[in-house]
Design a protein around this motif. Sequence first.
Motif, PDB file in Angstrom:
ATOM      1  N   PRO A   1       5.080   3.108   1.737  1.00 28.28           N
ATOM      2  CA  PRO A   1       6.146   2.846   0.769  1.00 28.28           C
ATOM      3  C   PRO A   1       7.230   2.005   1.438  1.00 28.28           C
ATOM      4  CG  PRO A   1       6.403   5.032   1.679  1.00 28.28           C
ATOM      5  CD  PRO A   1       5.105   4.491   2.245  1.00 28.28           C
TER       6      PRO A   1
ATOM      7  N   THR B   1      -1.090   2.270  -6.326  1.00 26.13           N
ATOM      8  CA  THR B   1       0.302   1.992  -6.695  1.00 26.13           C
ATOM      9  C   THR B   1       0.873   3.084  -7.593  1.00 26.13           C
ATOM     10  OG1 THR B   1      -0.209   0.747  -8.737  1.00 26.13           O
ATOM     11  CG2 THR B   1      -0.249  -0.479  -6.658  1.00 26.13           C
TER      12      THR B   1
ATOM     13  N   ASN C   1      11.461  -6.594  -6.573  1.00 34.34           N
ATOM     14  CA  ASN C   1      10.983  -5.829  -5.427  1.00 34.34           C
ATOM     15  C   ASN C   1       9.456  -5.774  -5.385  1.00 34.34           C
ATOM     16  OD1 ASN C   1      12.360  -4.227  -3.261  1.00 34.34           O
ATOM     17  ND2 ASN C   1      10.936  -2.653  -3.959  1.00 34.34           N
TER      18      ASN C   1
ATOM     19  N   THR D   1       6.462  -6.449  -2.201  1.00 29.98           N
ATOM     20  CA  THR D   1       5.534  -5.335  -2.031  1.00 29.98           C
ATOM     21  C   THR D   1       4.105  -5.839  -2.105  1.00 29.98           C
ATOM     22  OG1 THR D   1       7.099  -3.766  -3.009  1.00 29.98           O
ATOM     23  CG2 THR D   1       4.793  -3.103  -2.947  1.00 29.98           C
TER      24      THR D   1
ATOM     25  N   VAL E   1       3.822  -3.546  -9.631  1.00 25.80           N
ATOM     26  CA  VAL E   1       3.212  -3.762  -8.313  1.00 25.80           C
ATOM     27  C   VAL E   1       1.702  -3.967  -8.440  1.00 25.80           C
ATOM     28  CG1 VAL E   1       2.760  -2.706  -6.059  1.00 25.80           C
ATOM     29  CG2 VAL E   1       5.025  -2.515  -7.092  1.00 25.80           C
TER      30      VAL E   1
ATOM     31  N   THR F   1      -0.098  -7.309  -7.114  1.00 26.64           N
ATOM     32  CA  THR F   1      -1.049  -7.129  -6.009  1.00 26.64           C
ATOM     33  C   THR F   1      -2.425  -7.646  -6.399  1.00 26.64           C
ATOM     34  OG1 THR F   1       0.154  -5.193  -5.198  1.00 26.64           O
ATOM     35  CG2 THR F   1      -2.129  -5.431  -4.495  1.00 26.64           C
TER      36      THR F   1
ATOM     37  N   SER G   1       5.570   5.585  -3.822  1.00 30.21           N
ATOM     38  CA  SER G   1       6.667   6.338  -3.216  1.00 30.21           C
ATOM     39  C   SER G   1       6.186   7.729  -2.814  1.00 30.21           C
ATOM     40  CB  SER G   1       7.832   6.463  -4.196  1.00 30.21           C
ATOM     41  OG  SER G   1       8.291   5.187  -4.589  1.00 30.21           O
TER      42      SER G   1
ATOM     43  N   LEU H   1       7.494  -1.219   1.676  1.00 33.92           N
ATOM     44  CA  LEU H   1       7.008  -2.402   2.390  1.00 33.92           C
ATOM     45  C   LEU H   1       8.002  -3.562   2.390  1.00 33.92           C
ATOM     46  CD1 LEU H   1       3.196  -3.067   1.769  1.00 33.92           C
ATOM     47  CD2 LEU H   1       4.376  -2.719   3.937  1.00 33.92           C
ATOM     48  N   PRO H   2       8.710  -3.823   1.297  1.00 35.49           N
ATOM     49  CA  PRO H   2       9.651  -4.954   1.322  1.00 35.49           C
ATOM     50  C   PRO H   2      10.679  -4.861   2.436  1.00 35.49           C
ATOM     51  CG  PRO H   2       9.317  -4.218  -0.918  1.00 35.49           C
ATOM     52  CD  PRO H   2       8.646  -3.208  -0.035  1.00 35.49           C
TER      53      PRO H   2
ATOM     54  N   LEU I   1       0.714   2.386  -1.633  1.00 34.15           N
ATOM     55  CA  LEU I   1       2.017   1.752  -1.776  1.00 34.15           C
ATOM     56  C   LEU I   1       3.010   2.611  -2.548  1.00 34.15           C
ATOM     57  CD1 LEU I   1       0.880  -1.876  -2.742  1.00 34.15           C
ATOM     58  CD2 LEU I   1       1.394  -0.989  -0.462  1.00 34.15           C
TER      59      LEU I   1
END
Length: 293
Positions: A261, A215, A128, A132, A161, A165, A240, A263-264, A238
Amino acid sequence: MEHMDREWNLWVVGGDLRQRALVRLLREDGHTVHAAGLECEGLATEPLGPGLALAHCVILPLPVIRAKGILHTPLSRELVVLSELLDYLEAGQILCGGMVSQELRAEGEARGLRVFDYYAREECMVANAVPTAEGAVQVAMEELPFTLHSARVLVLGFGRVGKLTAHRMRALGARVTVAASRYEDLAWAAAYNYESIRLENLTWELGGFHLIVNTIPALVLDARRLSWVDHETFLLDLASAPGGVDLTRAKALGLRVLHAPGLPGRTAPVTAAAAIRDSVYHILWELEEAHDG
């Protein structure tokens, strides 16, 4: 994939574009798949009912809950009450969801259900993290008035992440700095040859970046730190909910900030659906192997 020698009866209830894609992927693998709370063009759905008791597994969204006791169903006008869904299930059935709360786990287990969190599995979180990170690049390219090439980018946090990123931003020529609390994360940042700073020491340096990507799922850009951020900086959170940026203070300061949050589910729903599918398969296969063993 291995272990695909049997057909499962599966229900996918609620969710966003990821769950819609998940229904298609599961059907392509030859399973009988029922969808509920997912009304959208080209996808026939069914009302919740006694048929749920026949399911080998019921797959809930990521996150499972939209509001207290209500399933996350952004593609449906129907409110799915979690307790009503659970009433159709029988002891021993398998319930899988993303970001399963302690309350849901307790309620499910009190009914004799076997409750699993597919998003808590490392393989799902890693898979995931890829969309992201790519989604973060897409948003940044849309929001910044210049290229990522040569842009000064700060990534807060260096977990799954954060790493991906930072890598993708640098691959496009950005000058990336990493801020993290854990010494091992700072060591990894140094090993990848990033400039780094301990998060606890981060103050005036915040004014030197075009883009700040958070993140970390905790408040890190509070009122004090936001006062150092340049008004031309774009803040991309990004993490949660509730995120890592004090949105009220950022708005008062006139800063540009986007809390994004999930994004995927927006930028790469098929990839994200495949990660969920694989994790659910792994759960089911492990249960079968434990039973056979």
